[in-house]
Design a protein around this motif. Structure first.
Motif, mmCIF file in Angstrom:
data_model
loop_
_atom_site.group_PDB
_atom_site.id
_atom_site.type_symbol
_atom_site.label_atom_id
_atom_site.label_comp_id
_atom_site.label_asym_id
_atom_site.label_seq_id
_atom_site.Cartn_x
_atom_site.Cartn_y
_atom_site.Cartn_z
ATOM 1 N N LYS A 60 -1.066 1.666 -8.375
ATOM 2 C CA LYS A 60 -1.435 1.358 -6.865
ATOM 3 C C LYS A 60 -2.495 0.606 -6.283
ATOM 4 C CE LYS A 60 1.420 5.916 -6.069
ATOM 5 N NZ LYS A 60 1.189 7.266 -6.064
ATOM 6 N N ILE A 120 -1.643 7.064 -2.930
ATOM 7 C CA ILE A 120 -2.727 7.301 -4.109
ATOM 8 C C ILE A 120 -2.909 8.413 -4.002
ATOM 9 C CG2 ILE A 120 -4.230 6.871 -5.562
ATOM 10 C CD1 ILE A 120 -4.429 3.871 -4.626
ATOM 11 N N ARG A 180 0.873 -0.857 0.163
ATOM 12 C CA ARG A 180 -0.041 -0.168 0.046
ATOM 13 C C ARG A 180 0.744 1.578 -0.061
ATOM 14 N NH1 ARG A 180 -5.834 0.228 0.183
ATOM 15 N NH2 ARG A 180 -5.580 -2.093 0.746
ATOM 16 N N THR A 181 0.464 1.916 -0.731
ATOM 17 C CA THR A 181 1.138 3.629 -1.209
ATOM 18 C C THR A 181 0.412 4.415 -0.760
ATOM 19 O OG1 THR A 181 1.322 3.094 -3.824
ATOM 20 C CG2 THR A 181 3.889 2.421 -1.719
ATOM 21 N N SER A 183 -0.030 4.998 -13.804
ATOM 22 C CA SER A 183 0.347 4.982 -12.431
ATOM 23 C C SER A 183 0.033 4.911 -11.255
ATOM 24 C CB SER A 183 1.966 5.968 -12.379
ATOM 25 O OG SER A 183 1.450 6.657 -12.077
ATOM 26 N N GLU A 184 -1.060 5.698 -10.850
ATOM 27 C CA GLU A 184 -2.066 5.807 -9.973
ATOM 28 C C GLU A 184 -2.452 4.581 -9.190
ATOM 29 O OE1 GLU A 184 -1.044 7.960 -7.231
ATOM 30 O OE2 GLU A 184 0.596 8.175 -8.629
#
Ligand code: CIR
Length: 255
Positions: A240, A26, A23-24, A236-237
């Protein structure tokens, strides 16, 4: 005319399900901007893009692919493997009803559209944590009525079958050999992802062109080297949230 059903990114996307991706944070605004770029790419490839409102209480609802399997004759509403995602299908069913008769996977079956790969009259379905044997058997029995064949395929180390393999055309697949046995697709021309680009096997083929994430240039070169046209989009988002390009749309012929 091809219809592409999409849904705006939920403001709660940070609470999405994650299985194999850490988890990063967003950036929701950026995710929305990227999603609009994705929609533009589909429009450029000839799709009439329908955009449904975001579902604020459903973090993963942008990933519309998982809630239905659509063929010319019928739309099969799935029963997603993650309980948090079971309510996403209702509003999609209302839209699909305008184009197809509907069938549904029933409990105890589970099935995610991300596990369902169509190549011609064949459907390969990932035996994943999301799609169980009962769900696959139900899909087999529904699609057999229309002359399609459904074959289960084991996967390991990834979320869905289409994380590991997608079609470049009716004769070729793009495949990540660490997550799936090449032997299951030995009768197709196999293009492997570049080893440095673990998640690159998920591409969306529309009318002979494949849409793929911009962050996989080495695999893009392999695909182009195989004679396939590519359109790149920055997602890219959404990556995630463990999504990619097939999962953000349901593409089918209008009639
Ligand atoms: C999930 O885990 O269900 C979502 N966070 C990602 C779903 C991506 N779906 C797809 O690739 N078909």
């Amino acid at each position: 005319m091809l219809i592409a059903i999409t849904r705006e990114v939920s403001p709660s996307v940070a609470g999405c399900e994650l299985s194999f991706v850490p988890r990063t944070e967003i950036d929701v605004a950026r995710a929305n901007a990227q999603h609009r770029g994705y929609q533009r790419a589909l429009a450029t490839l000839g799709c009439e893009v329908r955009v449904l409102d975001a579902q604020p209480d459903m973090p993963d609802a942008v990933f519309v692919e998982d809630v239905a399997v659509v063929v010319d004759e019928v739309a099969v509403m799935t029963r997603p493997g993650a309980e948090s995602r079971r309510a996403e299908g209702a509003s999609i069913a209302e839209v699909l009803r305008q184009y197809r008769r509907l069938r549904a996977i029933e409990a105890p079956g589970t099935l995610d559209g991300g596990d369902v790969l169509r190549i011609g009259r064949m459907f390969y379905v990932g035996e994943s944590a999301r799609s169980n044997a009962d769900g696959i058997a139900q899909l087999r029995s529904i699609l057999a009525e229309y002359g399609y064949t459904v074959q289960g395929v084991p996967i390991q180390g990834c979320l869905h079958l289409k994380s590991a393999v997608t079609a470049l055309d009716d004769e070729s697949v793009l495949l990540q050999p660490t997550w799936i046995d090449r032997a299951a697709f030995a009768h197709y021309r196999i293009v492997e992802v570049d080893p440095a680009e673990e998640h690159a096997a998920n591409v969306l083929c529309i009318g002979g062109t494949v849409v793929m994430p911009a962050c996989f240039p080495r695999t893009r070169a392999r695909v182009q080297g195989a004679g396939v046209d590519v359109v790149s989009v920055d997602v890219s988002e959404l990556q995630k949230a463990e999504g990619a390009v097939t999962c953000c749309s349901l593409v089918f012929r209008e009639s």
